[in-house]
Design a protein around this motif. Structure first.
Motif, short mmCIF file in Angstrom:
data_model
loop_
_atom_site.label_atom_id
_atom_site.label_comp_id
_atom_site.label_asym_id
_atom_site.label_seq_id
_atom_site.Cartn_x
_atom_site.Cartn_y
_atom_site.Cartn_z
N GLN A 180 -1.16 -4.70 4.48
CA GLN A 180 -2.20 -4.37 5.44
C GLN A 180 -2.44 -2.86 5.49
O GLN A 180 -3.57 -2.41 5.67
CB GLN A 180 -1.83 -4.89 6.83
CG GLN A 180 -2.97 -4.83 7.84
CD GLN A 180 -2.64 -5.55 9.12
OE1 GLN A 180 -1.57 -5.38 9.68
NE2 GLN A 180 -3.56 -6.39 9.58
N ILE A 181 -1.38 -2.09 5.32
CA ILE A 181 -1.54 -0.63 5.26
C ILE A 181 -2.41 -0.24 4.08
O ILE A 181 -3.29 0.64 4.19
CB ILE A 181 -0.15 0.05 5.18
CG1 ILE A 181 0.60 -0.16 6.50
CG2 ILE A 181 -0.30 1.54 4.89
CD1 ILE A 181 2.04 0.32 6.47
N VAL A 182 -2.21 -0.90 2.95
CA VAL A 182 -3.06 -0.66 1.78
C VAL A 182 -4.52 -1.02 2.11
O VAL A 182 -5.45 -0.28 1.76
CB VAL A 182 -2.58 -1.47 0.57
CG1 VAL A 182 -3.59 -1.39 -0.59
CG2 VAL A 182 -1.22 -0.97 0.10
N GLY A 183 -4.70 -2.15 2.79
CA GLY A 183 -6.05 -2.55 3.18
C GLY A 183 -6.71 -1.55 4.11
O GLY A 183 -7.89 -1.23 3.97
N LEU A 184 -5.94 -1.02 5.06
CA LEU A 184 -6.48 -0.02 5.98
C LEU A 184 -6.82 1.27 5.26
O LEU A 184 -7.82 1.92 5.57
CB LEU A 184 -5.47 0.24 7.11
CG LEU A 184 -5.28 -0.92 8.10
CD1 LEU A 184 -4.14 -0.61 9.06
CD2 LEU A 184 -6.56 -1.20 8.87
N ALA A 185 -5.99 1.65 4.28
CA ALA A 185 -6.29 2.85 3.49
C ALA A 185 -7.61 2.66 2.73
O ALA A 185 -8.44 3.58 2.65
CB ALA A 185 -5.15 3.13 2.51
N PHE A 186 -7.80 1.46 2.19
CA PHE A 186 -9.07 1.16 1.51
C PHE A 186 -10.24 1.27 2.49
O PHE A 186 -11.29 1.84 2.17
CB PHE A 186 -9.02 -0.23 0.90
CG PHE A 186 -10.32 -0.64 0.23
CD1 PHE A 186 -10.52 -0.41 -1.12
CD2 PHE A 186 -11.33 -1.25 0.96
CE1 PHE A 186 -11.71 -0.78 -1.74
CE2 PHE A 186 -12.52 -1.62 0.36
CZ PHE A 186 -12.70 -1.38 -0.99
N VAL A 187 -10.06 0.71 3.68
CA VAL A 187 -11.14 0.70 4.68
C VAL A 187 -11.52 2.12 5.09
O VAL A 187 -12.71 2.47 5.15
CB VAL A 187 -10.72 -0.13 5.90
CG1 VAL A 187 -11.65 0.12 7.09
CG2 VAL A 187 -10.71 -1.62 5.55
#
Length: 434
Positions: A180-187
């Motif tokens: 999810q941290i990776v997803g937030l970084a993408f966002v």
């Protein structure tokens, strides 16, 4: 006999829900009960249902008390200073405005409600977008990305996956924290890119002065509920509740954590017994509606598993999956999960489709938890803000006054990119074998 009956049951269930001839609650009860009686299980149907309800009780308890807890914390005004600070900070630079929109939506979506997230975020930020002539599709996209990647233990998809697969929420969620941290970084990276693109389009390359936005207006009733003096207490309490749930999810039931957290929040913020009752009543409707659907889903999964229909369907499906491809099921599902949000609403997918995929995976040696995690990377998480099957999508379009087709065309690549980034992270971290 059992495999065709199970397949027919799922087809009828999906048709009833997707055609809106039955509400999810009614369909999840009536369709499997009828199938069980047709299959000749008779009075055994009651035992199947009770077994399903027993397995689901902890999840329902956690969801109900999580909704009540975050409702009380929000009523007390815990998020108000954070929202106001974000609005003061973003100024008139599009990059800051878009990233501020993403951060605000992320914080508001802590209660797990997409509708509340959009109802607060979009009206708060829309004056800035209009004043600078920014593209409203950017506002819709940034809020959608933040809400979509924010799949927390008390959000609908997580709870549905846990209920359908009978997998503890901590087993699903905790390994996905770095993902999810990776997803937030993408966002946030995508938000920065959208902001920079707007700066170039508008010819605004330097920060301007602060725009004097009107203060957010609270009704007299809302103002009476605010407890600004308890801000730091509520923040610390929330961090303790969330931290305890993540760190001790295997030892302490999440339902108990939220129960205790709710009691403390009520006693500190609303000491009057009548006010405590009013706060519970105010949020009981949302909690009860979802709890009813989850209990109905317990009846459905209990019948499908207890009768053997699910196992029979999986045994038939296993014959169509090459043994060498079994380990790739989570990766394939992770890639497809977000687009599947356009075809299935959350109830029909998580309670009708996912258990069959999980049973096929189980017979090929793939743990159910991996199947659940793959689904959570997109199915009604990153997918819900553009799905025509969820009211939140139309809420985004209505508040921003962006046409549905324009919103989907603009936002789909961003949300799909977030889903793919998280799937790749699962592979890189060893959660999914390639």
């Amino acid at each position: 006999m059992l495999a065709p009956l199970g397949a027919l049951t799922i087809v009828v269930l999906l048709a009833a829900i997707l055609s809106k001839r039955m509400s999810p609650l009614v369909a999840l009860i009536v369709v499997p009960v009828a199938a069980s009686l047709i299959g000749g299980f008779g009075l055994h149907t009651g035992k199947f249902v009770i077994d399903g309800l027993k397995n689901l009780a902890p999840v329902v308890g956690m969801f109900v008390f999580a909704i009540l807890y975050f409702g009380v914390i929000t009523d007390a005004g815990t998020l108000d200073p954070i929202i106001d600070r974000i609005l003061r900070t973003v100024g008139t630079r599009p990059t800051r405005i878009v990233m501020g929109t993403t951060l605000l939506a992320l914080l508001i979506h802590l209660d797990g409600s997409g509708a509340v997230c959009f109802l607060v975020t979009i009206p708060a930020m829309l004056p800035l977008y209009d004043r600078l002539g920014m593209d409203r599709r950017v506002l819709a996209a940034s809020a959608s990305m933040a809400a979509g990647v924010n799949f927390l233990p008390w959000t609908g998809p997580m709870i549905r996956a846990s209920a359908a697969l009978h997998v503890p929420i901590s087993a699903l969620f905790n390994p996905l924290i770095p993902v999810q941290i990776v997803g937030l970084a993408f966002v946030f990276g995508a938000s920065y890119w959208l902001g920079r693109r707007e700066e170039k389009r508008l010819g605004l390359t330097v920060a301007g002065g602060a725009v004097a936005l009107p203060a957010r207006a609270l009704s007299d009733e809302q103002q009476a509920l605010r407890r600004p003096r308890n801000f730091w207490f509520n923040i610390v309490l929330t961090l303790l509740v969330l931290g305890t749930m993540v760190a001790m999810g295997e030892k302490l039931p999440p339902a108990l954590v939220f129960m205790v957290g709710l009691c403390i929040a009520l006693l500190v913020n609303y000491r009057d017994v009548d006010m405590q009752r009013e706060r519970i009543d105010a949020h009981a409707r949302a909690a009860l509606m979802m709890a009813g659907i989850l209990l109905a889903a317990g009846a459905f999964t209990g019948i499908m598993q207890g009768s053997g229909m699910l196992r029979a369907m999986a045994q038939v499906a296993v014959g169509f999956v090459p043994p060498g491809m079994a380990s790739h099921i989570p990766v394939v599902l992770g890639v497809l999960s977000m687009p599947l949000s356009l075809l299935f609403d959350p109830d029909s997918f998580y309670f009708g489709v996912l258990p069959v995929i999980a049973e096929v995976g189980a017979q090929l040696g793939v743990p159910a938890v991996k199947i659940g995690q793959a689904a959570l990377l997109g199915q009604m998480t990153t997918g819900f803000p553009i799905s025509p099957l969820t009211p939140a999508t139309f809420l985004v379009c209505g508040l921003t006054r962006v046409d549905l087709a324009d919103h989907q065309k603009f936002t789909f690549p961003l949300l799909f990119g977030a889903s793919l980034a998280m799937t790749a992270a699962c592979v890189a971290l060893g959660l999914f074998p390639l």
